[in-house]
Scaffold this active site. Sequence first.
Site, PDB file in Angstrom:
ATOM      1  N   SER A 129       1.138   2.663  -0.663  1.00 17.64           N
ATOM      2  CA  SER A 129       0.367   2.150  -1.799  1.00 17.64           C
ATOM      3  C   SER A 129      -0.291   0.821  -1.458  1.00 17.64           C
ATOM      4  CB  SER A 129       1.309   1.941  -2.990  1.00 17.64           C
ATOM      5  OG  SER A 129       0.652   1.243  -4.022  1.00 17.64           O
ATOM      6  N   TYR A 154       8.621  -1.106  -7.130  1.00 19.63           N
ATOM      7  CA  TYR A 154       7.831   0.037  -6.656  1.00 19.63           C
ATOM      8  C   TYR A 154       7.229  -0.270  -5.285  1.00 19.63           C
ATOM      9  CZ  TYR A 154       3.761   3.009  -6.072  1.00 19.63           C
ATOM     10  OH  TYR A 154       2.819   3.855  -5.550  1.00 19.63           O
TER      11      TYR A 154
END
Length: 320
Positions: A129, A154
Amino acid sequence: MPRAVFITGAAGFIGSHVARAFLDSGWKVVGLDSEQAAPELSSRRLALLRGRLGFHYVRGNVGDRPLLDRLFAEHPDMETVLHLAARAGVRQSRLTPHAYITDNIAGHVTLLEACRSLPQLRQILYASSSAVYGPSAPLPFSESVPVGGQASFYATTKRMNELTAQTYAHLYGFAQTGLRFFTVYGPWGRPDMACHGFARAIWDGKPITLWDADGLARDFTYIDDVVSAILMLAEVPAGVGENRIFNVGYGKPRSVGDLVRCLERSLGKTARIRKAAKPAEDMLKTWADTTALRKMIAWQPETDLEEGVRRFADWFLTGD
Ligand code: NAD
């Protein structure tokens, strides 16, 4: 014999699009998903895939080793593994960090361990990401700059995935490609992300919350551009023992206000906006330097925000 790909997170937003594209290109696709994220949307995405020639699907958890072993014994022909299954929400990761560690980190390791027994495995592509860059990385984000100081659990799990892949490349010679996706949006997109979430609120006449922060911007990347990058990269595997990492982004940040204006135009409604302080786990701005990816494959993102939101809104309003 068709080439075969195993896709985790196949009922998800990116997974269902990319599964369809692999099937369209004549691949056999074996999909796995726990259907824990947006179950209603998952089953509608799956309905478009079920029954297609070459599509095999199992509902289950990527952390379930006996299930993976059974699947790999049934489908020993898989040459490519595309690992997309993960808990994907940044803000939710602050509330349930342990669940992120279980699904994103332990699940990834379980998959890699199981991959060791795949006889025809050529390559593994996995989702990372843009969040791994953290708030202090210089813009535009480049893969050549060391990353650290992730702002959310995350992001930490995604960075851990990159480091884990590196170790498996070293220990077992796995050829791996990490994909740092930048704010992917489009039809069938996640309801927890801005494009879909804002559209729903605007359509229902409910307020949307914008972070009260100067310069808030995202490198919004249309799903079809992401899918074409994945399919092209699958044709150019990493080398044995290599863990290469690419930004997959449009390459031009746009303000979140621009996203709202595009949605207003496409939906024919005006947004009610309220402001709130930016949560600490959210990035202020993301911007992909895609030089490395474009050197590797003849890829150029084609869909700008105006066109992408128009196509998203068509889907949002008609349901297909
Ligand atoms: P998504 O939530 O739509 O898809 C992920 C899928 O994984 C879901 O269907 C979920 O049910 C499944 N899943 C979660 N945990 C699982 C587990 N333990 N076992 C099996 N299945 C499980 O998300 P997406 O937007 O399609 O994202 C795909 C991947 O790309 C994720 O890894 C995400 O972190 C990453 N990513 C996405 C974006 C984006 O903008 N969409 C940006 C950066 C990274």
